[in-house]
Design an enzyme around this catalytic site. Structure first.
Site, PDB file in Angstrom:
ATOM      1  N   ASP A  76      16.943  34.594  55.807  1.00 43.50           N
ATOM      2  CA  ASP A  76      18.119  35.063  55.070  1.00 43.50           C
ATOM      3  C   ASP A  76      17.759  35.331  53.614  1.00 43.50           C
ATOM      4  OD1 ASP A  76      17.793  32.218  54.997  1.00 43.50           O
ATOM      5  OD2 ASP A  76      19.723  32.041  53.985  1.00 43.50           O
ATOM      6  N   GLU A 141      19.200  29.332  54.587  1.00 46.09           N
ATOM      7  CA  GLU A 141      18.627  28.490  53.533  1.00 46.09           C
ATOM      8  C   GLU A 141      19.358  28.778  52.241  1.00 46.09           C
ATOM      9  OE1 GLU A 141      16.091  27.080  50.284  1.00 46.09           O
ATOM     10  OE2 GLU A 141      16.727  29.133  50.637  1.00 46.09           O
TER      11      GLU A 141
HETATM   12 ZN   LIG Z   1      13.866  30.857  49.491  1.00 48.44          ZN
END
Ligand SMILES: [Zn+2]
Length: 388
Positions: A76, A141
Site C-alpha cells: 500500500d 501499513e
Molecule cells: Zn513504508
C-alpha cells in the site's frame, strides 16, 4: 531501451494505484513472481486486508534448526495528493533520467522489487541452499494496520513459527543507500487534555476563569520536563509535541471560553514507560489544582532489536558495496518491524533513500534500486550460505 527484470517488476508494482488500504493487483504480481520460484504461499485475509505469507527452502518442510530470513514489506502507498503537481503521473511508473518515478517508488515498492529479484537471483544460483527465505507482505501499513502484519504475526506465533532474522524494506537510507539502517523505533502515544475554566464576559474577568490563561504555565512545564529517566545510547530522548490548541469559543471575541483543549503526541523510547509519562503529566496538572479531563491513545509501542549476527552481515554487505559503515539508528516514525521483533527475531530496516518519501514527485534512482537489490542478495548469501 531495454529495462532489467528488476526495473520492470518495480514499474509494474508502481502502476497499481494501491492507495491504502487498496491492493489492486499488487498481490497477484507478487504471488505470481513467488510461485515461479516455488515458494509455498499462503494468502491471509483479515477483514479488509490481504496479507501474503510465503517461504522457500528445505523442500517446503519446516525444520527445527534451520535459519529463516524474512523480508517484510507492504504494497500500500499513501495518497498522491494533487496529481496536477506531479511531473509524471503518480501511477505511470515512468522511467526518465535514470530514475523510476511514482508513488511508492521509495516507500516501498522499489525495495519490494529489489527483495524479490535478490531472492530470485540467489535461488537460481544456489538451488540447494540450506535454510529458508520468507516474505511477509501486507496491504495495510500506511493506514491503521489493524489487520496487517500484526495479525499475521499472531497466526505465525500460534503455529510456533520461528524467524531468526528479518529485513524490513522501509526507506532507511538518507544520502546514500545504506548510510543509515535501523534496529528499533520509538513508540507513539497521543493525548488530549481538556482544562475547564468558567465562561464569562471579557469585560468582567473577575466573574469567570479563563482556561487559556490557566494553560500557559502548564505549556511551559510540559516543554521543560525531562521525560527520560536514564540516558539511552540507542534512542533519541523522549519528546512531546503539542499538535493543536483550541477552545470551545466560536470566533467570539467578547467571551472568555469555558474550555481549552490540547492535543499532543509523545515519541518515546524503550526506556520510558507509558505509566511514567502519564504520571509526569498528572503531577503537573495536580500542582496547578485544575479541573481537567485527559484521554490517551497508544498508537505504537517502541521496539528495539539487539544488534547480533544479522546486523554484522548487513553492515558487511553495505561496506562491501559502499566502502563505508552504516549508522545504526532508531529515528523516524514507527514501522511494522515492531510486530516481528515480538517473535524474538533480530530485525534490521534497510531500504531506499527517504528524501522523497510521501512527497509529490516520489522517485528512486535506477542505480539505487540495483544497488539495494545487490546488497539484499549479499545479505541472503552471507546468512544462508556461509554462516550456518
Ligand atoms: Zn513504508
Amino acid at each position: 531501451m531495454n529495462f532489467s527484470k528488476l526495473e520492470i517488476l518495480a514499474q509494474k508494482l508502481i502502476k497499481q494505484p494501491s492507495v491504502c488500504p487498496r491492493n489492486n493487483n499488487c498481490h497477484e504480481i507478487i504471488v505470481d513472481y513467488l510461485q515461479k520460484l516455488n515458494f509455498k504461499i499462503e494468502l491471509m485475509q483479515f477483514d479488509d486486508t490481504l496479507n501474503i505469507w510465503a517461504y522457500h527452502g528445505n523442500n517446503g518442510k519446516k525444520q527445527k534448526h534451520t535459519t529463516t530470513l524474512l523480508f517484510l514489506g507492504h504494497t500500500d502507498v499513501v495518497d498522491p495528493g494533487n496529481i496536477q503537481h506531479w511531473n509524471h503521473p503518480p501511477f505511470s511508473g515512468v522511467i526518465h533520467n535514470n530514475a523510476l518515478h511514482g508513488r511508492g517508488a521509495v516507500d516501498m515498492k522499489g525495495a519490494l522489487a529489489a527483495m524479490l529479484v535478490a531472492s530470485d537471483n540467489f535461488i537460481n544460483k544456489n538451488p540447494n541452499y540450506q535454510g529458508r527465505l520468507a516474505f511477509l507482505i501486507t496491504a495495510d501499513e500506511e493506514g491503521t494496520g489493524i489487520n496487517g502484519t500484526t495479525r499475521v504475526v499472531e497466526s505465525l506465533m500460534m503455529r510456533n513459527e520461528h524467524i531468526d532474522y528479518c529485513i524490513v524494506g522501509e526507506p532507511s537510507s538518507q544520502h546514500q543507500i545504506g548510510d543509515i539502517i535501523k534496529n528499533g523505533r520509538r513508540g507513539s502515544l497521543m493525548g488530549q487534555l481538556t482544562i475547564y475554566g468558567s465562561q464569562g464576559h471579557v469585560a468582567y474577568p473577575q466573574f469567570s476563569k479563563n482556561p487559556i490563561h490557566l494553560v500557559i504555565p502548564i505549556l511551559s512545564d510540559l516543554l521543560n520536563t525531562t521525560w527520560d529517566q536514564e540516558k539511552n545510547v540507542f534512542f533519541p530522548p523522549t519528546t512531546i509535541q503539542i499538535t493543536n490548541i483550541y477552545t470551545n469559543n466560536n470566533n467570539n471575541s467578547n467571551i472568555i471560553p469555558h474550555t481549552v483543549t490540547l492535543d499532543f503526541n509523545f515519541r518515546f523510547n524503550n526506556k520510558s514507560s507509558i505509566e511514567d509519562i502519564k504520571k509526569g503529566i498528572n503531577k503537573i496538572l495536580t500542582y496547578y489544582s485544575l479541573t481537567y479531563n485527559i484521554d490517551w491513545k497508544l498508537s505504537a509501542e517502541p521496539y528495539f532489536s539487539n544488534p547480533g549476527k544479522l546486523t554484522n552481515v548487513v553492515v558487511n554487505a553495505i561496506k562491501y558495496y559502499q566502502k563505508f559503515e552504516p549508522c545504526l539508528e532508531t529515528t523516524g516514525g514507527t514501522s511494522d518491524g515492531r510486530f516481528i521483533a515480538k517473535m524474538g527475531t533480530e530485525v534490521i530496516e534497510l531500504g531506499a533513500r527517504n528524501h522523497t518519501i510521501h512527497k509529490i514527485n516520489e522517485y528512486i534512482d535506477l542505480a539505487d534500486l540495483k544497488l539495494l537489490s545487490s546488497i539484499y542478495q549479499k545479505i541472503i548469501e552471507d546468512l544462508l550460505l556461509y554462516q550456518q
